[in-house]
Design an enzyme around this catalytic site. Structure first.
Site, short mmCIF file in Angstrom:
data_model
loop_
_atom_site.label_atom_id
_atom_site.label_comp_id
_atom_site.label_asym_id
_atom_site.label_seq_id
_atom_site.Cartn_x
_atom_site.Cartn_y
_atom_site.Cartn_z
N CYS A 127 31.42 46.08 37.57
CA CYS A 127 32.19 45.43 36.51
C CYS A 127 31.43 44.24 35.91
O CYS A 127 30.43 44.46 35.24
CB CYS A 127 33.57 45.08 37.05
SG CYS A 127 34.79 44.98 35.75
N HIS A 134 35.93 49.32 40.21
CA HIS A 134 35.89 48.54 41.45
C HIS A 134 36.08 49.39 42.71
O HIS A 134 37.19 49.43 43.25
CB HIS A 134 36.99 47.47 41.42
CG HIS A 134 36.78 46.39 40.44
ND1 HIS A 134 36.05 45.25 40.71
CD2 HIS A 134 37.19 46.25 39.16
CE1 HIS A 134 36.03 44.46 39.66
NE2 HIS A 134 36.72 45.04 38.70
N GLU A 167 35.32 48.69 45.61
CA GLU A 167 35.65 47.82 46.76
C GLU A 167 37.15 47.58 46.88
O GLU A 167 37.61 47.02 47.87
CB GLU A 167 34.88 46.49 46.65
CG GLU A 167 35.35 45.52 45.58
CD GLU A 167 34.96 45.90 44.15
OE1 GLU A 167 34.38 46.99 43.94
OE2 GLU A 167 35.26 45.12 43.24
N1 GLN Z 1 36.17 41.15 31.73
C1 GLN Z 1 35.21 40.62 32.66
C2 GLN Z 1 33.94 40.14 31.94
O1 GLN Z 1 33.80 40.31 30.77
C3 GLN Z 1 34.85 41.65 33.73
C4 GLN Z 1 36.06 42.00 34.54
C5 GLN Z 1 35.79 42.39 35.97
O2 GLN Z 1 34.73 42.15 36.52
N2 GLN Z 1 36.81 42.96 36.60
O3 GLN Z 1 33.11 39.58 32.54
#
Ligand code: GLN
Length: 194
Positions: A78, A171, A173
């Site tokens: 992410c 995710h 995890e």
């Molecule tokens: N929206 C976040 C970003 O732009 C990422 C979200 C996440 O890691 N769950 O960094």
């Protein structure tokens, strides 16, 4: 094997819990010295603009970028994926520029802040993996030499591998399924052979 987990912000505790369940020695990475002697590195999800600010503050930006660029298995989930990208569709934050992908932050919009889907990843076996997306980035462009490990029903890739680098827009995890972590750990042995 020692797996470093960047622990300056975001959901590093969840990654650490999975790695401990798998019996792996971990090291929380907060300063450049914590990167010494690690065999692999995970950059967890969180907020990429904050991550970038803290990386700069703790002098982690350059050492993490060169570790990932020099062949150490590195996995961004992410916001961690945003950090590894070479380009973003936004002008903030400045990514580390390690992996040949373009990433669009918060790409699924306000209406679908979070969603979950069962996605097939042939590398993990027949059973689909339950993916959890939270204010997730989308992979907008994929360079050559990059392996797409799995995609959403509309064709958007959600996990990619480029040699020692792994990125997932979701995710793993946050689930009980440890297959993605085990898949990533298998990079360590193959990079030692090379
Ligand atoms: N929206 C976040 C970003 O732009 C990422 C979200 C996440 O890691 N769950 O960094």
């Amino acid at each position: 094997m020692i797996v470093g987990v960047v622990a300056v912000q975001g959901d590093f505790a969840e990654h650490i819990a999975v790695l401990k369940e798998l019996g792996v020695e971990i090291r929380e990475v907060r300063l450049p010295k914590d990167l010494e002697g690690i065999d692999a590195l995970i950059i967890p999800g969180g907020e990429s603009t904050t991550l970038r600010r803290l990386f700069d503050l703790y002098h982690l930006t350059e050492p993490i970028a060169s570790l990932a660029a020099s062949g150490t298995p590195t996995w961004g989930t992410c916001a961690g994926m945003i950090m590894l990208a070479s380009k973003l569709t936004d002008d903030r934050p400045e990514p580390l520029g390690v992996m040949d992908i373009t990433v669009a932050r918060n790409a699924y919009g306000r209406q679908t802040d979070s969603f979950e889907a069962d996605v097939e990843f042939p590398k993990l076996g027949k059973e689909p993996f339950h993916t959890i997306f939270i204010r997730a980035p989308a992979i907008a462009e994929v360079g050559t030499d990059i392996e797409v490990l799995g995609s959403l029903a509309d064709g958007t890739p959600v996990a990619l591998r480029q040699g020692n680098l792994l990125v997932t827009a979701f995710h793993p995890e946050l689930t009980k399924d440890t297959r993605f972590h085990r898949y990533f750990l298998s990079f360590v042995n193959s990079s030692n052979e090379g």
